[in-house]
Every structure is written in C-alpha cells, then in structure tokens.
Design an enzyme around this catalytic site. Structure first.
Site, PDB file in Angstrom:
ATOM      1  N   ASN A  55      30.518  19.997  13.874  1.00 14.36           N
ATOM      2  CA  ASN A  55      29.893  21.065  14.780  1.00 14.36           C
ATOM      3  C   ASN A  55      30.685  22.090  15.149  1.00 14.36           C
ATOM      4  O   ASN A  55      31.815  21.483  15.102  1.00 14.36           O
ATOM      5  CB  ASN A  55      30.283  19.374  15.795  1.00 14.36           C
ATOM      6  CG  ASN A  55      29.312  21.128  17.430  1.00 14.36           C
ATOM      7  OD1 ASN A  55      29.275  21.767  17.846  1.00 14.36           O
ATOM      8  ND2 ASN A  55      29.790  20.151  18.394  1.00 14.36           N
ATOM      9  N   TRP A  56      30.424  23.353  14.879  1.00 11.36           N
ATOM     10  CA  TRP A  56      30.857  23.981  13.920  1.00 11.36           C
ATOM     11  C   TRP A  56      30.924  25.228  15.708  1.00 11.36           C
ATOM     12  O   TRP A  56      32.385  25.882  15.709  1.00 11.36           O
ATOM     13  CB  TRP A  56      30.433  25.514  13.505  1.00 11.36           C
ATOM     14  CG  TRP A  56      29.947  25.020  12.153  1.00 11.36           C
ATOM     15  CD1 TRP A  56      30.470  24.327  12.010  1.00 11.36           C
ATOM     16  CD2 TRP A  56      29.254  25.446  11.153  1.00 11.36           C
ATOM     17  NE1 TRP A  56      30.740  23.956  10.395  1.00 11.36           N
ATOM     18  CE2 TRP A  56      29.075  25.299  10.180  1.00 11.36           C
ATOM     19  CE3 TRP A  56      28.242  26.994  11.442  1.00 11.36           C
ATOM     20  CZ2 TRP A  56      29.120  26.161   8.213  1.00 11.36           C
ATOM     21  CZ3 TRP A  56      28.162  27.378  10.093  1.00 11.36           C
ATOM     22  CH2 TRP A  56      28.481  26.975   8.713  1.00 11.36           C
ATOM     23  N   LYS A  57      30.269  24.800  16.722  1.00  8.30           N
ATOM     24  CA  LYS A  57      30.951  25.278  18.303  1.00  8.30           C
ATOM     25  C   LYS A  57      30.481  27.051  18.104  1.00  8.30           C
ATOM     26  O   LYS A  57      29.525  27.332  17.789  1.00  8.30           O
ATOM     27  CB  LYS A  57      32.102  24.532  18.880  1.00  8.30           C
ATOM     28  CG  LYS A  57      32.453  23.287  18.559  1.00  8.30           C
ATOM     29  CD  LYS A  57      33.260  22.626  19.719  1.00  8.30           C
ATOM     30  CE  LYS A  57      33.314  20.905  19.553  1.00  8.30           C
ATOM     31  NZ  LYS A  57      34.601  20.614  20.819  1.00  8.30           N
ATOM     32  N   HIS A 109      26.325  17.088  25.030  1.00  7.26           N
ATOM     33  CA  HIS A 109      27.990  16.320  24.271  1.00  7.26           C
ATOM     34  C   HIS A 109      28.703  17.093  26.002  1.00  7.26           C
ATOM     35  O   HIS A 109      28.248  18.194  26.989  1.00  7.26           O
ATOM     36  CB  HIS A 109      28.493  18.251  23.450  1.00  7.26           C
ATOM     37  CG  HIS A 109      29.719  18.103  22.883  1.00  7.26           C
ATOM     38  ND1 HIS A 109      31.004  19.156  23.725  1.00  7.26           N
ATOM     39  CD2 HIS A 109      29.817  17.972  21.700  1.00  7.26           C
ATOM     40  CE1 HIS A 109      31.424  18.631  22.695  1.00  7.26           C
ATOM     41  NE2 HIS A 109      31.250  17.903  21.731  1.00  7.26           N
ATOM     42  N   GLU A 118      30.893  19.373  26.646  1.00 12.96           N
ATOM     43  CA  GLU A 118      30.923  20.541  27.041  1.00 12.96           C
ATOM     44  C   GLU A 118      30.085  21.240  27.385  1.00 12.96           C
ATOM     45  O   GLU A 118      29.244  22.689  29.056  1.00 12.96           O
ATOM     46  CB  GLU A 118      31.233  21.800  25.653  1.00 12.96           C
ATOM     47  CG  GLU A 118      33.298  21.003  24.813  1.00 12.96           C
ATOM     48  CD  GLU A 118      33.787  21.419  24.436  1.00 12.96           C
ATOM     49  OE1 GLU A 118      34.485  21.618  23.008  1.00 12.96           O
ATOM     50  OE2 GLU A 118      32.378  22.258  22.786  1.00 12.96           O
ATOM     51  N   GLU A 152      32.594  10.419  22.312  1.00 12.53           N
ATOM     52  CA  GLU A 152      34.067  11.144  21.231  1.00 12.53           C
ATOM     53  C   GLU A 152      34.494  11.317  23.010  1.00 12.53           C
ATOM     54  O   GLU A 152      33.792  11.661  23.667  1.00 12.53           O
ATOM     55  CB  GLU A 152      32.638  12.776  22.244  1.00 12.53           C
ATOM     56  CG  GLU A 152      32.877  13.305  20.834  1.00 12.53           C
ATOM     57  CD  GLU A 152      32.450  14.589  20.260  1.00 12.53           C
ATOM     58  OE1 GLU A 152      32.977  14.944  19.470  1.00 12.53           O
ATOM     59  OE2 GLU A 152      32.016  15.236  20.951  1.00 12.53           O
ATOM     60  N   GLY A 178      39.624  18.118  20.683  1.00 15.35           N
ATOM     61  CA  GLY A 178      40.764  19.500  20.319  1.00 15.35           C
ATOM     62  C   GLY A 178      41.215  19.134  20.994  1.00 15.35           C
ATOM     63  O   GLY A 178      42.849  20.679  21.008  1.00 15.35           O
ATOM     64  N   SER A 191      38.865  15.185  17.253  1.00 16.21           N
ATOM     65  CA  SER A 191      40.394  15.244  16.951  1.00 16.21           C
ATOM     66  C   SER A 191      39.959  13.854  15.484  1.00 16.21           C
ATOM     67  O   SER A 191      41.371  13.908  14.840  1.00 16.21           O
ATOM     68  CB  SER A 191      41.276  15.019  17.695  1.00 16.21           C
ATOM     69  OG  SER A 191      41.355  16.084  18.535  1.00 16.21           O
ATOM     70  N   GLY A 245      34.945  18.572  14.539  1.00 14.92           N
ATOM     71  CA  GLY A 245      35.012  19.460  15.078  1.00 14.92           C
ATOM     72  C   GLY A 245      35.865  20.181  14.320  1.00 14.92           C
ATOM     73  O   GLY A 245      34.843  21.157  13.888  1.00 14.92           O
ATOM     74  N   GLY A 246      36.643  21.049  14.991  1.00 18.12           N
ATOM     75  CA  GLY A 246      37.850  21.783  14.218  1.00 18.12           C
ATOM     76  C   GLY A 246      38.175  21.848  12.470  1.00 18.12           C
ATOM     77  O   GLY A 246      37.673  22.945  11.979  1.00 18.12           O
TER      78      GLY A 246
END
Length: 263
Positions: A13-15, A106, A108, A178, A184, A222, A243-244
């Site tokens: 997930n590049w967000k 999600h 967010e 999640e 994050g 994470s 994610g990251g």
C-alpha cells in the site's frame, strides 16, 4: 481446507506516495528483483496499491513482469456507476480500466476521511456488485486494545459489512487486520498476538460464511523484511498488507519471499 493451504497475498500500500518518477523507478527495481529470483503465483499473490493517478501507468509497467503483479486501488466511491460526482472513481470505472481489486476500510480512511461503517458497507457492496475483489481492512486502536475490546471491535467491523455481502461474494473478499496503533509507528503486534487475532477473525467468519476456512487474512502494521518470517510462520496469517516497506523494492520482495517460502 486448512488455512495453511491458502495462497498468501502480499500487498504493497503506497498510500500518498511517491512522485511519478520515483514510482516508475520503484516498479523497475521491483521487476528486476522478480527477474533475478521469480516467485510463482502458486507461492504468493503479489500486488501493489498506488495512488489513483498512477494506477494505469503502473499496470502497464507491470505487464511484462516475470510473475503476475496485481494493481489495486486504494479506495472506491460510495457512488455506483457514472454520474455527477466530481472527484470520485466508481467500482465500475475501476473494473472498466482493468483494475480488479480495491482496498476498503483502511483506518486512515475511517479516521481522516469520515468513512463510517455505513459508508464502508456501501463501498463494499458497490465493489462486489461490480465484480471487484475487496481487501477489507479491520483493526482496533491502542485504547480499545488496552480496554480489552480488540476482538469485539474487529469482529463488529466484519459484521458491519455482512449485511451487504451475498453468500457467494465472500469468495471475493480478503481480510486485512491492521492494529491501528501499529500502522506507521514502527510497532508491530507480536506474532502471538497477531495469530490470536487472526484466529478470532477466522472463527468469527465461520459464523457468517462457509468460505471462512479458505479466506486469506493478511496482517498489516509496520511489516518489514526482518519480521516477515515470524509473521508468515503463524498458522492463520496468510500474507501482509505492507505500508512503508513497500516503497523499497528489495524490502518488499523480501517480505513476499518470506510468505512464499513458509506457506
């Protein structure tokens, strides 16, 4: 079917990242990783979720990858079809463009953009009716976990969509757990805690659908190359929503490899 027989999914997930040139370089680097040491689709389903601007470009770049890599939309409109909905992208428009999978729910989106349980259910209904696969995100806050409400919160989020999912449509759903406090932050649920929640999710799903034993349940929060093997070894963890670490081609490849090797 035991959960260990489920082909895992590893989804990046590049967000709201990265810039176009960096996105192209990221894809090229990941394709090089796959070329050097391919992973078969039977071992692991691999996917990336870029921003809407990049969906078709990334799809074109990945067309000649050594193994199939799916392209996933990060969100979808609560409005179906076409119409006067400025700024929206419907499930039907995604499907028409060859995008077959979408993230919904999600944290967010829920916290920052007012995606209530009603809104999320409408998105899930539209996506499934348009023929999309849904990666449905669930998770609890740190306060909810500390109050002993984690299982209740997560299972309620699954119940929130049960009323709009037809019996046969559960086969088109992937669950992504999640814990909000681990997204994050660098914190990760222990493999034991993650496995316990995944088992609870599968048990809850079994009360709703006959597909529960076959449904992939991914862990997110994470996920990195150095903890992927431990997570992949857990019975009911069938992949990762990354994610990251998905913004680094080598790390993302290593995570996919970890799940491909242990399932």
């Amino acid at each position: 079917m035991s959960s260990s027989a489920i082909t895992p999914w590893v989804v990046g997930n590049w967000k709201m990242n990265p810039m176009q040139a960096d996105a192209q370089q990221l894809i090229q680097s990941f394709k090089q990783q796959l070329q050097q040491a391919p992973l078969s689709a039977a071992q692991c389903h691999i996917a990336v979720a870029p921003i809407a601007l990049h969906l078709l470009t990334v799809q074109q770049q990945l067309a000649d990858a050594a193994v199939p890599v799916a392209v996933v939309a990060q969100d979808v409109s609560r409005q179906a079809g076409t119409g006067a909905y400025t700024g929206e992208i419907s499930a039907e428009l995604l499907k028409d463009s060859g995008i077959d999978t979408v993230l919904i729910g999600h944290s967010e989106r829920r916290e920052l953009f007012a995606d209530t349980s009603v809104v999320v259910a409408e998105k899930v209904k539209n996506a499934l009716n348009a023929g999309l696969r849904v990666i449905y995100c669930v998770g609890e806050s740190l306060a909810q976990r500390e109050e002993g409400l984690a299982n209740q919160v997560v299972l309620q989020q699954i119940c929130d969509i049960a009323r709009v999912v037809q019996a046969e449509q559960w086969a088109q759903i992937v669950i992504a757990y999640e814990p909000i406090w681990a997204i994050g932050t660098g914190k990760t649920a222990s493999p034991e805690d993650a496995q316990a929640m995944h088992a609870a999710i599968r048990e809850g799903l079994a009360q709703i659908t006959a597909y529960a034993a076959k449904m992939p349940i991914l862990y997110g929060g994470s996920v990195k190359a150095d903890n992927a093997l431990q997570l992949a070894a857990c019975k009911d963890i069938n992949g990762a929503l990354v994610g990251g670490a998905s913004l680094d081609a080598q790390s993302f490849y290593q995570i996919a490899t970890a799940f491909a090797q242990t399932k």
